[in-house]
Scaffold this motif. Structure first.
Motif, PDB file in Angstrom:
ATOM      1  N   GLY A  49       0.818  -1.214   0.000  1.00 43.82           N
ATOM      2  CA  GLY A  49       0.000   0.000   0.000  1.00 43.82           C
ATOM      3  C   GLY A  49       0.847   1.257   0.000  1.00 43.82           C
ATOM      4  O   GLY A  49       0.602   2.192  -0.782  1.00 43.82           O
ATOM      5  N   ALA A  50       1.882   1.269   0.833  1.00 48.39           N
ATOM      6  CA  ALA A  50       2.713   2.471   0.947  1.00 48.39           C
ATOM      7  C   ALA A  50       3.469   2.738  -0.354  1.00 48.39           C
ATOM      8  O   ALA A  50       3.454   3.851  -0.883  1.00 48.39           O
ATOM      9  CB  ALA A  50       3.693   2.313   2.106  1.00 48.39           C
ATOM     10  N   THR A  51       4.123   1.690  -0.890  1.00 50.59           N
ATOM     11  CA  THR A  51       4.929   1.923  -2.092  1.00 50.59           C
ATOM     12  C   THR A  51       4.045   2.297  -3.272  1.00 50.59           C
ATOM     13  O   THR A  51       4.392   3.186  -4.050  1.00 50.59           O
ATOM     14  CB  THR A  51       5.768   0.679  -2.448  1.00 50.59           C
ATOM     15  OG1 THR A  51       4.895  -0.452  -2.516  1.00 50.59           O
ATOM     16  CG2 THR A  51       6.860   0.427  -1.444  1.00 50.59           C
ATOM     17  N   GLN A  52       2.889   1.654  -3.385  1.00 47.23           N
ATOM     18  CA  GLN A  52       2.052   1.948  -4.538  1.00 47.23           C
ATOM     19  C   GLN A  52       1.324   3.279  -4.394  1.00 47.23           C
ATOM     20  O   GLN A  52       1.048   3.945  -5.398  1.00 47.23           O
ATOM     21  CB  GLN A  52       1.077   0.802  -4.801  1.00 47.23           C
ATOM     22  CG  GLN A  52       1.782  -0.487  -5.182  1.00 47.23           C
ATOM     23  CD  GLN A  52       2.956  -0.256  -6.125  1.00 47.23           C
ATOM     24  OE1 GLN A  52       2.790   0.115  -7.266  1.00 47.23           O
ATOM     25  NE2 GLN A  52       4.181  -0.462  -5.631  1.00 47.23           N
ATOM     26  N   ALA A  53       1.035   3.683  -3.155  1.00 41.95           N
ATOM     27  CA  ALA A  53       0.458   5.019  -2.964  1.00 41.95           C
ATOM     28  C   ALA A  53       1.461   6.055  -3.474  1.00 41.95           C
ATOM     29  O   ALA A  53       1.089   7.022  -4.146  1.00 41.95           O
ATOM     30  CB  ALA A  53       0.136   5.257  -1.494  1.00 41.95           C
ATOM     31  N   ALA A  76       9.164  -5.590  -0.491  1.00 43.36           N
ATOM     32  CA  ALA A  76       9.130  -4.316  -1.204  1.00 43.36           C
ATOM     33  C   ALA A  76       9.494  -4.400  -2.682  1.00 43.36           C
ATOM     34  O   ALA A  76       9.225  -3.466  -3.416  1.00 43.36           O
ATOM     35  CB  ALA A  76      10.070  -3.322  -0.520  1.00 43.36           C
ATOM     36  N   CYS A  77      10.105  -5.487  -3.119  1.00 47.52           N
ATOM     37  CA  CYS A  77      10.514  -5.566  -4.522  1.00 47.52           C
ATOM     38  C   CYS A  77       9.290  -5.461  -5.428  1.00 47.52           C
ATOM     39  O   CYS A  77       8.277  -6.115  -5.179  1.00 47.52           O
ATOM     40  CB  CYS A  77      11.246  -6.864  -4.795  1.00 47.52           C
ATOM     41  SG  CYS A  77      11.640  -7.068  -6.544  1.00 47.52           S
ATOM     42  N   ILE A  81      12.623 -16.079  -1.085  1.00 46.91           N
ATOM     43  CA  ILE A  81      12.650 -14.623  -1.129  1.00 46.91           C
ATOM     44  C   ILE A  81      12.361 -14.011   0.238  1.00 46.91           C
ATOM     45  O   ILE A  81      12.149 -12.812   0.349  1.00 46.91           O
ATOM     46  CB  ILE A  81      11.664 -14.074  -2.189  1.00 46.91           C
ATOM     47  CG1 ILE A  81      10.237 -14.511  -1.869  1.00 46.91           C
ATOM     48  CG2 ILE A  81      12.059 -14.522  -3.578  1.00 46.91           C
ATOM     49  CD1 ILE A  81       9.202 -13.782  -2.701  1.00 46.91           C
ATOM     50  N   GLY A  82      12.349 -14.807   1.265  1.00 42.84           N
ATOM     51  CA  GLY A  82      12.206 -14.274   2.623  1.00 42.84           C
ATOM     52  C   GLY A  82      10.869 -13.604   2.899  1.00 42.84           C
ATOM     53  O   GLY A  82      10.792 -12.655   3.665  1.00 42.84           O
ATOM     54  N   CYS A  83       9.791 -14.096   2.261  1.00 44.29           N
ATOM     55  CA  CYS A  83       8.506 -13.409   2.381  1.00 44.29           C
ATOM     56  C   CYS A  83       7.757 -13.815   3.639  1.00 44.29           C
ATOM     57  O   CYS A  83       6.774 -13.187   4.005  1.00 44.29           O
ATOM     58  CB  CYS A  83       7.641 -13.685   1.168  1.00 44.29           C
ATOM     59  SG  CYS A  83       7.034 -15.384   1.098  1.00 44.29           S
ATOM     60  N   ARG A 110      16.684 -11.569   2.763  1.00 44.45           N
ATOM     61  CA  ARG A 110      16.055 -10.936   1.598  1.00 44.45           C
ATOM     62  C   ARG A 110      14.711 -10.309   1.935  1.00 44.45           C
ATOM     63  O   ARG A 110      13.715 -10.573   1.276  1.00 44.45           O
ATOM     64  CB  ARG A 110      15.923 -11.973   0.490  1.00 44.45           C
ATOM     65  CG  ARG A 110      17.265 -12.361  -0.079  1.00 44.45           C
ATOM     66  CD  ARG A 110      17.157 -13.500  -1.032  1.00 44.45           C
ATOM     67  NE  ARG A 110      16.434 -13.136  -2.240  1.00 44.45           N
ATOM     68  CZ  ARG A 110      16.142 -14.008  -3.203  1.00 44.45           C
ATOM     69  NH1 ARG A 110      16.517 -15.259  -3.090  1.00 44.45           N
ATOM     70  NH2 ARG A 110      15.498 -13.621  -4.263  1.00 44.45           N
ATOM     71  N   ILE A 111      14.681  -9.453   2.976  1.00 41.45           N
ATOM     72  CA  ILE A 111      13.394  -8.842   3.288  1.00 41.45           C
ATOM     73  C   ILE A 111      12.977  -7.865   2.200  1.00 41.45           C
ATOM     74  O   ILE A 111      11.798  -7.611   2.014  1.00 41.45           O
ATOM     75  CB  ILE A 111      13.380  -8.156   4.671  1.00 41.45           C
ATOM     76  CG1 ILE A 111      14.522  -7.168   4.785  1.00 41.45           C
ATOM     77  CG2 ILE A 111      13.430  -9.159   5.796  1.00 41.45           C
ATOM     78  CD1 ILE A 111      14.412  -6.320   6.039  1.00 41.45           C
TER      79      ILE A 111
END
Lengths: 304, 475
Positions: free
Chosen positions: B42-46, B112-113, B288-290, B106-107
């Protein structure tokens, strides 16, 4: 392919290219079919350096797809564009053609601007900020190399701001100078004047013209020698824009001031040329440059 | 059905060198880490979708105007000369990735990737249109029907919409959004604009819709060099094999039999994995450390009544020798590798912020005239001609006062005040004289001088810059 001296090379390139693409396609076809033997522990059974084993990890098939795409792209490119030896490609693309089209496009884009400026007089153009901005860039690209960024010239290259004109400062004369160029010729006159002493005397006389208010007295034996010069520079040394003969009375010395420089010019003559710009610039551009140059000596501010 | 490439490849015998990996349908997972991921999405796409809509005065707040070679970032106007800031920012990002990876694995990949973020969004659309993992698997096996077409069609329609909007947003960083939308609606997009919109849309659609974990496994270089940054003290997603093994099923609420581990072998951790691995096999480059498996396993442990954390963020050192490893946060972070990375990063970050915030709002280049070296002017003074390129690197009109110094009798002949319109660069020709009295004793040749520009910065404080050049005296 005119760069190559022998018609062999285009064929060499074309055959090498086709063979290379074919080899790549063949390799892909081969590995797509090839099976490798995997053991129970999912290794290939190859062992190096005593304990280094090779894990069996097949590539994803889309990766193979990417390779196929590159081959399809290469074939499509070579069919449409030049690349395969001397073959020009079905698309008939060439860099020269593209350049020509882009130049035409740029000219078409600029046409409305020039169309607005075309009916304006020199004085109106000189007062038009857009016209002068265009002319300023043209000047820096085409004129400043010799006449300087500030148009004040340097030795051998006339100052365009000083109201001293070799070939006349009317807009029409300036336009002619830019369009057709000018070729100023001062012949070597040492022989015509007589001894080197005579040359020195004439040089001194020429120097004195700048500070003289009265016309020269040509009955004076020394001054009589000046008659040779007066043929071009005028009886009173005021110059003649018809032949580009400079005014000798205004203390402006294009090829250097002082007695030595004047003696040298009299002895050796001088040939000084302004190249014609008609092949490089359009009439509309020359019109703007004319107004730009004319403005230097015909407006309150002489700053470019 | 969770298909594993290994299981297929494990069949002994003759095998092809290429094979098609089956689509992974990860089970939807809820939990702490899934919530965190949605927060980051949400934050990155906002930021990404929102920034091009923010205006700053007459122009977009963020605008990379390639045609005019100006890069607007809120109040800043960057010129191509400021490329060093972008280069340093990229180095900062790389260094940041280094120390984050050394500390916490790989957080970045897991939260965030963009590959993860858009995959998450696309999987959400998939869930809305085609249902849960079981429903999707059933749908995949079922023959074509109207319902199937409707599900799959609406999925692709929504995917394409999101992808197209993403492509438009990307291009809107270069072409202001109102202009871009106007051109789009009137079909007057230039070929390059249309290409980049479609290219970025296609990349989003393909990568988030189809390629997904294949990007991480086969394209991303970061996945491959993470092993150079991991060490036994790196915080990674780990399966506690000492506690979990030997695995085996047991009934709900049943006591763990002696000799049996906590893992009930329900394979849910494999079903939720977006890259389709089994975390119980240990650290793998595909991970990927998800933390989807952590969320899942915690729920399972809650149900069977065992403590959480069979799969958890931990270090290899801690899980392999829990008695000896100091697992405190401080100890984990106070490793030379982390300290060096963070120190380097901090130095660079402070330098970058300092340089950017104290960057002068005017740039000046001094170019000697190319044809006139020097000339004598009537009266005996020496004249040199310069072209000044004065660049206004701010969003306001500015006035620059010029002066020259460095030689006795040196003076600027032209008007010293330059008017610089906002974000514009101007070329001016100026003349510099050395007065007659000082010209005679001056040695022929080149002399160092400098132009000084003075102006008032955005706080109204005086600012200066100097630009060295040479003054020539003719022989």
């Amino acid at each position: 392919m005119s760069d190559f001296t022998s018609p062999l090379w285009p064929w060499f390139i074309a055959i090498t290219t086709v063979l290379s693409i074919g080899a790549c396609a063949g390799l892909l076809w081969w590995v797509a079919r090839k099976k490798i033997h995997a053991l129970n522990d999912n290794t290939t059974g190859h062992i190096w350096d005593e304990d280094l084993v090779e894990l069996n990890h097949p590539m994803p098939r889309w990766w193979m797809g990417l390779f196929v795409v590159t081959i399809v792209f290469a074939v499509g490119y070579l069919v449409l564009f030049p690349g395969l030896g001397a073959f020009a490609g079905l698309g008939r693309w060439s860099s020269v053609q593209q350049h020509t089209e882009e130049v035409q496009q740029a000219k078409a884009d600029a046409a409305p601007v020039y169309a607005r400026l075309a009916p304006l007089t020199h004085a109106q153009l000189a007062a038009d900020p857009e016209a002068m901005a265009i002319a300023g860039r043209l000047f820096l690209n085409h004129c400043a190399q010799c006449h300087g960024s500030d148009a004040r010239g340097s030795r051998g290259f006339p100052d365009l701001t000083d109201r001293d004109w070799l070939w006349g400062g009317d807009p029409e004369q300036i336009r002619h100078s830019i369009t057709e160029g000018r070729n100023g010729v001062m012949p070597a006159l040492a022989g015509a004047l007589g001894s080197s002493q005579d040359v020195l005397r004439v040089a001194d006389f020429v120097l004195s013209l700048s500070s003289r208010t009265a016309p020269p007295d040509l009955s004076d034996p020394v001054q009589a020698k000046f008659a040779v010069c007066a043929a071009c520079h005028g009886a009173n040394g005021g110059g003649n824009p018809q032949v580009g003969a400079p005014n000798l009375r205004d203390d402006i010395w294009l090829h250097g001031s002082g007695r030595d420089n004047i003696v040298s010019i009299i002895n050796k003559g001088k040939n000084n040329a302004m190249p014609a710009q008609k092949d490089r610039l359009t009439p509309a551009q020359i019109q703007l440059l004319t107004a730009y140059v004319w403005r230097f000596s015909n407006s309150a501010t002489r700053k470019p | 059905m969770k298909r594993q490439p290994e299981s297929q490849a494990l069949t002994p015998g003759l095998q092809p060198m290429f094979f098609a990996e089956a689509t992974i349908h990860p089970r939807t997972v809820k939990g702490r880490f899934a919530n965190l991921r949605w927060l980051v999405v949400g934050a990155t796409q906002a930021v990404f979708y929102g920034l091009p809509w923010i205006n700053w005065g007459e122009r977009p707040a963020i605008w990379f105007d390639l045609g005019a070679r100006r890069f607007f970032l809120f109040d800043w106007v960057l010129y191509p000369h400021d490329f060093i800031f972008l280069a340093t920012l990229l180095i900062l990002c790389a260094l940041g990735l280094f120390w984050v990876t050394a500390a916490a694995g790989r957080i970045w990949c897991g939260y965030a990737c963009p590959q993860t973020v858009y995959t998450e969004i696309f999987m959400w659309i998939e869930r809305v249109t085609c249902g849960t993992r079981e429903q999707r698997l059933k749908l995949e096996r079922s023959p074509w029907s109207l319902a199937k077409v409707r599900c799959i069609g609406s999925k692709h329609l929504l995917w394409l919409t999101v992808a197209l909007w993403t492509g438009l947003t990307f291009v809107a960083y270069f072409i202001p959004f109102p202009k871009l939308l106007h051109e789009l609606l009137h079909f007057t997009l230039s070929p390059s604009e249309a290409f980049w919109v479609l290219f970025y849309s296609a990349a989003t659609y393909g990568n988030a819709g189809f390629m997904r974990e294949q990007v991480c496994k086969y394209m991303c270089p970061y996945a491959r060099f993470q092993s150079a940054m991991f060490d036994p003290h790196t915080w990674i997603v780990t399966y506690d094999s000492r506690r979990g093994e030997p695995r085996g099923s047991r009934r709900r609420g049943a006591e763990v039999k002696p000799g049996q581990g906590d893992c009930i072998d329900c394979t849910l951790c494999v079903q939720v994995c977006p890259t389709g691995i089994d975390i119980r096999k240990g650290l793998q480059y595909e991970c990927i450390g998800c933390a989807a498996c952590i969320d899942m396993c915690d729920q399972v442990m809650d149900k069977v009544g065992s403590p959480r954390g069979l799969i958890r963020y931990s270090t290899q050192a801690a899980t392999q020798a829990p008695a000896r490893a100091d697992t405190s946060w401080l100890r984990q972070l106070a490793r030379p590798r982390i300290v060096i990375y963070v120190s380097l990063w901090l130095v660079l970050a402070v330098a970058w912020v300092w340089a950017l915030s104290t960057r002068p709002s005017i740039r000046l280049d001094v170019v000697r005239d190319r044809s006139v070296l020097a000339r004598w002017v009537p009266g005996g003074a020496i004249e040199n001609v310069y072209r000044l390129h004065a660049m206004n690197a701010s969003s306001k009109d500015q006035r620059l006062r010029l002066s020259v110094e460095g030689l006795p009798g040196l003076k600027l002949v032209d008007a010293p005040i330059l008017q610089l319109p906002a974000a514009q660069a101007v070329w001016v020709v100026v003349h510099v004289h050395v007065a007659e009295s000082a010209a005679t004793p001056l040695k022929p040749g080149s002399h160092a001088i400098r132009f000084t520009g003075e102006w008032l910065d955005k706080h109204g404080l005086p600012a200066t810059l100097t630009e060295p050049t040479t003054f020539l005296r003719p022989r």
